[in-house]
Design a protein around this motif. Structure first.
Motif, short mmCIF file in Angstrom:
data_model
loop_
_atom_site.label_atom_id
_atom_site.label_comp_id
_atom_site.label_asym_id
_atom_site.label_seq_id
_atom_site.Cartn_x
_atom_site.Cartn_y
_atom_site.Cartn_z
N GLU A 68 -9.28 -8.77 6.01
CA GLU A 68 -9.30 -7.56 6.84
C GLU A 68 -8.06 -7.45 7.73
N TRP A 69 -7.34 -8.55 7.93
CA TRP A 69 -6.11 -8.46 8.74
C TRP A 69 -5.05 -7.60 8.07
N PHE A 70 -5.13 -7.46 6.76
CA PHE A 70 -4.13 -6.64 6.06
C PHE A 70 -4.30 -5.15 6.35
N HIS A 71 -5.44 -4.81 6.92
CA HIS A 71 -5.75 -3.40 7.18
C HIS A 71 -5.02 -2.97 8.46
N THR A 72 -3.88 -2.36 8.29
CA THR A 72 -3.03 -2.01 9.42
C THR A 72 -2.82 -0.51 9.48
N GLN A 73 -2.42 -0.04 10.64
CA GLN A 73 -2.17 1.39 10.76
C GLN A 73 -0.95 1.65 11.64
N PRO A 74 0.07 2.28 11.06
CA PRO A 74 1.24 2.63 11.87
C PRO A 74 0.91 3.79 12.80
N MET A 75 1.85 4.17 13.61
CA MET A 75 1.58 5.14 14.66
C MET A 75 2.73 6.11 14.79
N ASP A 76 2.39 7.33 15.10
CA ASP A 76 3.39 8.38 15.26
C ASP A 76 2.81 9.35 16.28
#
Ligand code: FES
Ligand SMILES: [Fe+2]
Length: 427
Positions: A392-400
């Protein structure tokens, strides 16, 4: 800059090298499942981390990777006959299943147990979330499959994957994917607000910050926005090489670069299906969105038939258009992909980083290299990368986003807390 020894540590990924062993602890994207379109289809050649393999799909539909050279006397199993749950070498008929067991040895006496003593090198393979993955590490260390953001979606198998081969060491491409300071220059057209009339370059300088995370690190770039707010773009980097850029990409979009050998790499773009309520974001000043589709040029993304090389490549100078370079954008190349590929391949197959000059804008690159080299070194000392056992650590979300928060550490704390809570709620 890096010493020659560190440059080798970063770039070399053959079996037995520290970085090669580190990469081998992960499930890596290898094929698009359609490369092995059906059970008992034609076997194909595949090279990864400096190893020549043959990929095939057995009668039960299970994918497999097997060593290129037959364990008997070395004929290539590319010429093998894919039949009845195994690949049969055409030289003397030895046959191997996807697990490397020798299941038939017709040129040895029937009563011989020799075939039980022969095993081919194979690697576990699995079709998952639009890709065929490979695991090349120690069998007893095989981790669960990673749950990247798009992998957690119910429509994950509809994800669009593009794949091609590039002519440089993977690290050069990876550095480009976390380098936000080139975006305002390399990828813009003169019509973009970045440029004033006449193509005069505006200052692309921005305030940047990085932070290590459980999955790798994040990299924030801040510009001033109206009314005292800040415009933030945060790129995520998940080990070993998955990067997600916030702007102009939809949730889950990302890029993998995977070493093919030390001088070439595989490039994968991942694009999950659009969500029903998702706004289409396009930056009109980009010379092509992720896939270069903003410019109607079939050569932008096209591959040379029968190869994984793009039509625009280093042998034809990416078909640079010098007139376009005078009037339209700085590169004379259409599309982000051709632009990125041209600059990173032009460094040479393995750039000698002892000759570079890094500035403040290169912080993310320094952080990435240090992280990878540290992880590879730690593995040599017996410390396994923790992330592989936390899918689950691979589940990332960038931000803008635009925010009144000017401090990156606080901004990321807020974002990560909210994001993790929403992921937990979906589980
Ligand atoms: S070389 Fe493959 S069976 Fe002899
Ligand atoms: Fe780029």
């Amino acid at each position: 800059m890096l010493t020659k020894a560190d440059n080798d540590l970063l770039c070399r990924t053959d079996a037995g090298t520290p970085m090669g062993e580190f990469f081998r602890r992960f499930w890596l994207p290898a094929l698009i499942p359609s490369e092995l379109p059906h059970a008992d289809c034609d076997p194909i050649r595949f090279r990864i981390l400096g190893e020549d393999l043959i990929a095939f799909r057995d009668t039960n539909g299970k994918p497999g990777f097997i060593q290129n050279n037959c364990p008997h006397r070395g004929a290539s199993l590319f010429f093998g006959r894919n039949e009845e749950a195994g690949l049969r070498c055409v030289y003397h008929g030895w046959k191997f299943d996807v697990d490397g067991n020798c299941v038939d040895m017709p040129n040895e006496p029937a009563e011989s147990d020799f075939k039980h003593k022969v095993k081919a090198q194979t690697y576990p393979a699995v079709d998952y979330a639009g890709l065929t993955w490979i695991y090349m590490g120690p069998p007893q260390k095989q981790p669960p499959l990673p749950e990247y953001q798009w992998c957690a979606r119910p429509d994950r198998d509809q994800t669009t994957i593009s794949k091609w081969m590039q002519d440089s060491n993977y690290a050069q491409a990876l550095e480009g994917n976390i380098d936000s300071s080139h975006v305002g220059f390399l990828h813009k057209t003169f019509s973009h607000p970045t440029f004033r009339s006449g193509g005069r370059l505006e200052n692309t300088q921005q305030v940047t910050a990085t932070r290590e995370t459980d999955f790798g690190f994040v990299y924030g770039a801040r510009r001033n926005a109206p009314e005292g707010d800040f415009y933030w773009r945060v790129t995520t980097y998940a080990l070993p090489t998955f990067t997600q850029i916030a702007s102009q990409s939809r949730a889950g979009n990302g890029i993998f670069v995977i070493p093919r050998d030390d001088e070439t790499h595989w490039w994968f773009t991942v694009r999950p299906p659009a969500l029903p309520d998702e706004p289409q974001r396009r930056d009109p000043g980009f010379a092509g969105i992720l896939d270069g589709s903003a410019i109607a040029d079939p050569a932008t993304l096209g591959l040379i038939p029968g190869t994984w090389r793009r039509v625009r490549n280093k042998d034809n100078d990416y078909m640079i258009d010098r007139q376009m370079q005078r009037t339209y954008n700085y590169t004379g190349l259409p599309g982000n992909r051709a632009q990125d590929q041209a600059v990173t391949e032009s460094m040479g197959a393995i750039f000698d980083r002892s000759t570079e000059h890094l500035g403040a804008a290169d912080t993310a690159i320094i952080v990435m290299r240090r992280l990878l080299m540290r992880m590879a070194g730690r593995l040599q000392d017996g410390n396994e990368p923790e992330i592989v056992n936390h899918p689950e650590w691979f589940h990332t979300q960038p931000m803008d986003l635009t925010s009144e928060e000017g401090d990156f550490q606080r901004l990321w704390d807020q974002h990560e807390r909210a994001f993790k809570a929403s992921v937990a709620a979906q589980r």
